[in-house]
Design an enzyme around this catalytic site. Structure first.
Site, PDB file in Angstrom:
ATOM      1  N   ASP A 118     -36.508 106.274   4.742  1.00 51.84           N
ATOM      2  CA  ASP A 118     -35.830 107.546   4.503  1.00 51.84           C
ATOM      3  C   ASP A 118     -34.350 107.347   4.828  1.00 51.84           C
ATOM      4  OD1 ASP A 118     -35.381 110.322   4.151  1.00 51.84           O
ATOM      5  OD2 ASP A 118     -35.722 110.673   6.294  1.00 51.84           O
ATOM      6  N   GLU A 178     -31.695 110.396   5.447  1.00 54.75           N
ATOM      7  CA  GLU A 178     -31.161 111.373   6.399  1.00 54.75           C
ATOM      8  C   GLU A 178     -32.069 111.493   7.621  1.00 54.75           C
ATOM      9  OE1 GLU A 178     -29.502 115.061   4.596  1.00 54.75           O
ATOM     10  OE2 GLU A 178     -30.187 114.143   2.733  1.00 54.75           O
TER      11      GLU A 178
END
Length: 199
Positions: free
Chosen positions: A7, A9
């Site tokens: 991922d 953020e």
């Protein structure tokens, strides 16, 4: 061959929408995929707030230009990329990602795109595929790759659970509590060591 799927953020860079909420003084924009599992619902909510306040792409990009990767993120990514292929799979948008990818040394990112009017208003968003993180991991597996995955939010759980090994990273307590079977780490060294063990 193993591909690590990360991922963006909350894992490598701070949450863009939280930074934008702080910059604009609009606390409603602090809601993220850590709070709302339904990404489509979350984005519709965000677009309504942007429209209500007359804010567009330029204002968001101006804030993104001030965001730096989390301390140690680039070094972690560089070392991980020396060990295996890495793809960042994010529900962010191409119009947001470029300046952040530059600061991270241009890793590969799969993300989505915004629909922007001539006046800069963000009118809609286009997801690359439905349930993009899980779908991407399954597609990589279908062409002979094993995947390792790590993320912090509800929308990362699909790819984490579908992978050969999956880890939560800097996740909020509620997500860790709801998923006690997934190893959870707080530092890049811990995450890197866990990934090394499965490569």
């Amino acid at each position: 061959m193993v591909i690590t799927c990360l991922d963006l953020e909350g894992v490598l860079v701070p949450e863009i929408w939280i930074a934008f909420a702080n910059a604009t003084g609009i606390p409603e924009l602090k809601k993220t995929t850590r709070d709302e599992p339904d990404y489509n619902k979350l984005m519709r909510y965000r677009l309504d707030i942007l429209k209500e306040h007359g804010l567009g792409l330029k204002e968001i990009q101006d804030v993104i230009a001030t965001i730096d990767p989390m301390p140690g993120a680039k070094e972690f990514l560089d070392e991980l990329r020396s060990l295996c292929q890495v793809i960042i799979i994010s529900d962010t948008f191409t119009q947001f990602a470029s300046p952040l990818m530059k600061k991270l040394g241009w890793p590969t990112i799969f993300c989505n795109s915004l629909v922007v009017a001539d006046n800069g208003e963000v009118t809609d968003f286009k997801m690359r595929v439905e349930n993009s993180k899980y779908t991407t991991v399954k597609a990589l597996q279908s062409i002979g790759f094993e995947t390792v995955a790590s993320g912090d939010s509800y929308n990362d759980l699909g790819m984490i659970k579908a992978s050969k090994a999956g880890f939560l990273f800097k996740s909020p307590d509620n997500i860790k509590a709801e998923n006690p079977d997934i190893p959870a780490f707080e530092t890049y060294d811990e995450l890197l060591n866990a990934i090394k063990k499965v490569l």
